[in-house]
Design a protein around this motif. Structure first.
Motif, PDB file in Angstrom:
ATOM      1  N   TYR A 299      49.054  35.475  52.549  1.00 27.55           N
ATOM      2  CA  TYR A 299      49.515  36.857  52.629  1.00 27.55           C
ATOM      3  C   TYR A 299      50.792  37.049  51.819  1.00 27.55           C
ATOM      4  CZ  TYR A 299      51.712  34.167  56.421  1.00 27.55           C
ATOM      5  OH  TYR A 299      52.315  33.171  57.148  1.00 27.55           O
ATOM      6  N   ALA A 300      51.063  36.133  50.881  1.00 32.49           N
ATOM      7  CA  ALA A 300      52.353  36.120  50.201  1.00 32.49           C
ATOM      8  C   ALA A 300      52.527  37.209  49.156  1.00 32.49           C
ATOM      9  CB  ALA A 300      52.579  34.749  49.552  1.00 32.49           C
ATOM     10  N   SER A 301      51.446  37.602  48.474  1.00 32.70           N
ATOM     11  CA  SER A 301      51.674  38.467  47.313  1.00 32.70           C
ATOM     12  C   SER A 301      50.855  39.753  47.280  1.00 32.70           C
ATOM     13  CB  SER A 301      51.405  37.681  46.021  1.00 32.70           C
ATOM     14  OG  SER A 301      50.072  37.204  45.995  1.00 32.70           O
TER      15      SER A 301
ATOM     16  N   ILE B 282      63.760  38.669  54.188  1.00 33.76           N
ATOM     17  CA  ILE B 282      62.429  38.180  53.828  1.00 33.76           C
ATOM     18  C   ILE B 282      61.693  37.651  55.062  1.00 33.76           C
ATOM     19  CG2 ILE B 282      62.992  37.730  51.421  1.00 33.76           C
ATOM     20  CD1 ILE B 282      63.187  34.781  52.054  1.00 33.76           C
ATOM     21  N   ARG B 283      62.429  37.243  56.096  1.00 37.50           N
ATOM     22  CA  ARG B 283      61.746  36.905  57.353  1.00 37.50           C
ATOM     23  C   ARG B 283      60.969  38.108  57.859  1.00 37.50           C
ATOM     24  NH1 ARG B 283      64.079  34.736  63.165  1.00 37.50           N
ATOM     25  NH2 ARG B 283      63.938  32.747  62.085  1.00 37.50           N
ATOM     26  N   MET B 284      61.618  39.248  57.884  1.00 40.95           N
ATOM     27  CA  MET B 284      60.957  40.444  58.395  1.00 40.95           C
ATOM     28  C   MET B 284      59.823  40.891  57.456  1.00 40.95           C
ATOM     29  SD  MET B 284      62.540  40.531  61.149  1.00 40.95           S
ATOM     30  CE  MET B 284      61.653  41.941  61.821  1.00 40.95           C
ATOM     31  N   SER B 285      60.032  40.727  56.146  1.00 40.40           N
ATOM     32  CA  SER B 285      58.987  41.101  55.201  1.00 40.40           C
ATOM     33  C   SER B 285      57.757  40.229  55.380  1.00 40.40           C
ATOM     34  CB  SER B 285      59.506  40.984  53.765  1.00 40.40           C
ATOM     35  OG  SER B 285      60.545  41.919  53.523  1.00 40.40           O
ATOM     36  N   TYR B 286      57.960  38.924  55.523  1.00 41.61           N
ATOM     37  CA  TYR B 286      56.819  38.028  55.714  1.00 41.61           C
ATOM     38  C   TYR B 286      56.181  38.233  57.088  1.00 41.61           C
ATOM     39  CZ  TYR B 286      56.903  35.425  51.386  1.00 41.61           C
ATOM     40  OH  TYR B 286      56.793  35.082  50.063  1.00 41.61           O
ATOM     41  N   THR B 287      56.981  38.585  58.070  1.00 41.73           N
ATOM     42  CA  THR B 287      56.407  38.917  59.378  1.00 41.73           C
ATOM     43  C   THR B 287      55.443  40.082  59.249  1.00 41.73           C
ATOM     44  OG1 THR B 287      58.360  38.111  60.586  1.00 41.73           O
ATOM     45  CG2 THR B 287      56.928  39.687  61.727  1.00 41.73           C
TER      46      THR B 287
ATOM     47  N   ALA C  22      55.189  30.545  60.616  1.00 39.88           N
ATOM     48  CA  ALA C  22      56.059  30.372  59.451  1.00 39.88           C
ATOM     49  C   ALA C  22      55.191  30.196  58.214  1.00 39.88           C
ATOM     50  CB  ALA C  22      56.971  29.165  59.641  1.00 39.88           C
ATOM     51  N   GLY C  23      55.820  30.341  57.062  1.00 36.58           N
ATOM     52  CA  GLY C  23      55.143  30.054  55.814  1.00 36.58           C
ATOM     53  C   GLY C  23      54.372  31.218  55.235  1.00 36.58           C
ATOM     54  N   MET C  24      53.349  30.874  54.446  1.00 31.45           N
ATOM     55  CA  MET C  24      52.600  31.864  53.670  1.00 31.45           C
ATOM     56  C   MET C  24      51.100  31.832  53.933  1.00 31.45           C
ATOM     57  SD  MET C  24      54.293  31.293  49.903  1.00 31.45           S
ATOM     58  CE  MET C  24      55.932  31.916  49.493  1.00 31.45           C
ATOM     59  N   PHE C  25      50.641  30.954  54.840  1.00 31.81           N
ATOM     60  CA  PHE C  25      49.221  30.670  54.887  1.00 31.81           C
ATOM     61  C   PHE C  25      48.605  30.901  56.263  1.00 31.81           C
ATOM     62  CE2 PHE C  25      51.165  27.768  51.732  1.00 31.81           C
ATOM     63  CZ  PHE C  25      50.653  28.391  50.592  1.00 31.81           C
TER      64      PHE C  25
END
Length: 517
Positions: free
Chosen positions: A492-494, A398-403, A429-432
């Protein structure tokens, strides 16, 4: 009681202790062997258990944390152990027949078993889960076999961030309720609490009905500015403020909500020293801790590869306040909401024994514990199926996915937003993503419009373009403070990659319309 004195974080040995046998800290690879040595989970109906049951010997070589009675509220000091919960201690007696509790018989639970299909490491994508996922089975009577979560939690924090002093942990519902409980433990009506000047709106809205006020601490691209915090506390005027000096700091150090800022290790050390100087208790809320991403390389550049090993991943994480805490003045709030499922409503707290004991006294007669169904689902997934190594594989995934998601949003911003009025710093870091808009260039300024009025117009214009971003003013810790800058928060989370690009293009169109560009 006088406040604890400040201590230097970097402690150096001054004597030869080579002859003293000190157990090695528990490692991820050492967990299976350690589990074979410890006592088995107590079984039966609502058995009494403690995180101490799973701690490694190394934990018991650490010094005790300082005591902080002077931090505790009258409510916290008044709480006694639950009479009925205390009676559960007798259930461990062999052969005892309980007629004392109020729990219905399991034969009246209308759920015989639960099944769920989950990914099998390393195939974590939805497509791979469909083809190679595993079906996990949880029966009604599985608890009799000693299946539960506290051991897993204790091992997690013992292995990932090792507190300098002896600590304890407790299950909780996720961070918002744990924060509500912390406020009841550490504050009285009329107190000020310290928060980043822009903070998680629900955290502030939890505090205000309790009669608390927010002291907004200045922030920059790395989060809390320690010099600003020190200045506010050093110049605190009890008479002018009508309240005692603040002694609780609430912070989201990693992927801060809403700004996306991440405090560096050095910044955390500086803030911690200010906390020592002014005798401040730190509540670190870390739902995004494991969403630390790869560095942003820019559009067209290859994303840096993931950590090669689990050790590399763990070492890449910014040290938590808990790992710097030589006094016992840190309480860490953790949650599965952002790394597994928000609907699980399972979290945990790590703090000194004294503070955890006060949390437990509150939980016994309030939330009691997270959902048992959620706990067994998480146990089956994290412990029985993935294990610690599989969970680390998931966190790296999920690190790579969020990256990739973060990069998609940044690419869209670079592609669409007018750079003469829109500015940002890439979140680590994070979602924002926190976008500053230079409102003084808005044509409404010449007509005497305020920042708040222009922010409202931009927001409504974006809604008309069919895109929703959060207004920066929603996240002000001190609602009476005058804003000098204007911000909008995007996540950018969803949304899918193409919809992220489309959303930013729509926001850009609303900015161009509003600023007549």
């Amino acid at each position: 009681m006088s406040p604890p004195s400040a201590m230097d974080i970097e402690i150096k040995a001054v004597t030869d202790t080579s002859a003293v046998a000190v157990p090695d800290p528990l490692t991820i690879n050492g967990i299976p062997a350690w589990r074979e040595k410890v006592a088995k989970m107590p079984t039966g109906v609502a058995p009494e258990c403690s995180s101490d049951m799973w701690k490694s010997p190394a934990c018991y070589t650490k010094p005790k944390a300082k005591r902080f009675e002077h931090f505790l509220s009258q409510e916290a000091k008044s709480r006694k152990a639950s009479t009925l919960k205390s009676a559960a201690g007798y259930l461990k007696n062999p052969g005892i027949i309980s007629l004392g509790g109020g729990l219905p018989s399991a034969e009246y639970f209308p759920i015989e078993h639960l099944e769920m299909k989950v990914p099998t490491a390393p195939g974590f994508t939805p497509e791979e889960t469909q083809t190679s996922g595993s079906i996990l089975h949880a029966g009604k009577h599985d608890i009799k076999e000693g299946k539960s979560l506290p051991g897993n939690f204790s091992e997690l924090w013992s292995s990932y961030w090792i507190p300098p002093n002896f600590s304890a942990s407790s299950l909780s519902t996720p961070s918002t309720y744990a924060w509500d409980t912390a406020l009841r433990l550490f504050t009285e009506r009329g107190d000020y609490i310290m928060m980043e000047e822009y903070t998680f709106a629900s955290a502030a809205e939890t505090a205000f009905p309790l009669g608390l006020k927010a002291l907004a601490i200045p922030i920059d691209a790395e989060g809390i500015v320690p010099e600003g915090m020190d200045e506010l506390l050093s110049n605190w005027d009890v008479q002018a403020r009508g309240a005692r000096k603040p002694h609780v700091l609430y912070t989201i150090p990693t992927g801060q909500n809403p700004t996306g800022a991440t405090q560096s290790a050095e910044r955390r050390r500086e803030v911690y020293k200010v906390a020592q100087k002014h005798d401040v208790y730190i509540v670190e809320d870390e739902p995004y801790y494991f969403l630390q991403m790869q560095p942003y390389a820019g559009e067209g550049a290859a994303v840096p590869p993931p950590p090669a090993t689990h050790d590399d991943f763990i070492k890449s994480l910014v040290p938590s306040y808990l790992s710097l805490d030589v006094d016992g003045r840190v309480c860490r709030l953790e949650s599965f909401s952002k790394v597994v499922s928000p609907g699980s409503r399972v979290g945990w707290i790590v703090a000194s024994e004294q503070i955890i004991e006060r949390f437990v006294r509150n939980f016994e007669v309030s939330s009691q514990h997270p959902s048992g169904i959620s706990q067994i689902a998480l146990y089956k997934l994290l412990d029985e199926h993935w294990g610690h190594t599989g969970y680390l594989d998931w966190l790296i995934s999920i690190r790579m996915s969020y990256t990739n998601r973060r990069d998609a949003l940044l690419h869209a911003c670079e592609k669409h937003l007018p750079r003469d009025i829109a500015h940002w710093v890439a979140p680590a870091a994070g979602m924002f993503h926190w976008i500053e808009v230079d409102w003084r260039k808005h044509p409404g300024v010449a007509a005497g419009k305020t920042l708040e009025q222009i922010e409202e117009e931009i927001f409504q214009s974006a809604i008309e373009q069919n895109v929703l971003l959060s207004r920066g003013s929603w996240f002000k810790a001190d609602k009476s403070a005058t804003m000098e800058k204007m911000f909008f928060r995007a996540t950018y989370a969803s949304a899918s990659f193409d919809r992220i690009d489309d959303a930013i293009a729509r926001f850009a169109a609303s900015l161009r319309e509003q600023f007549r560009l």
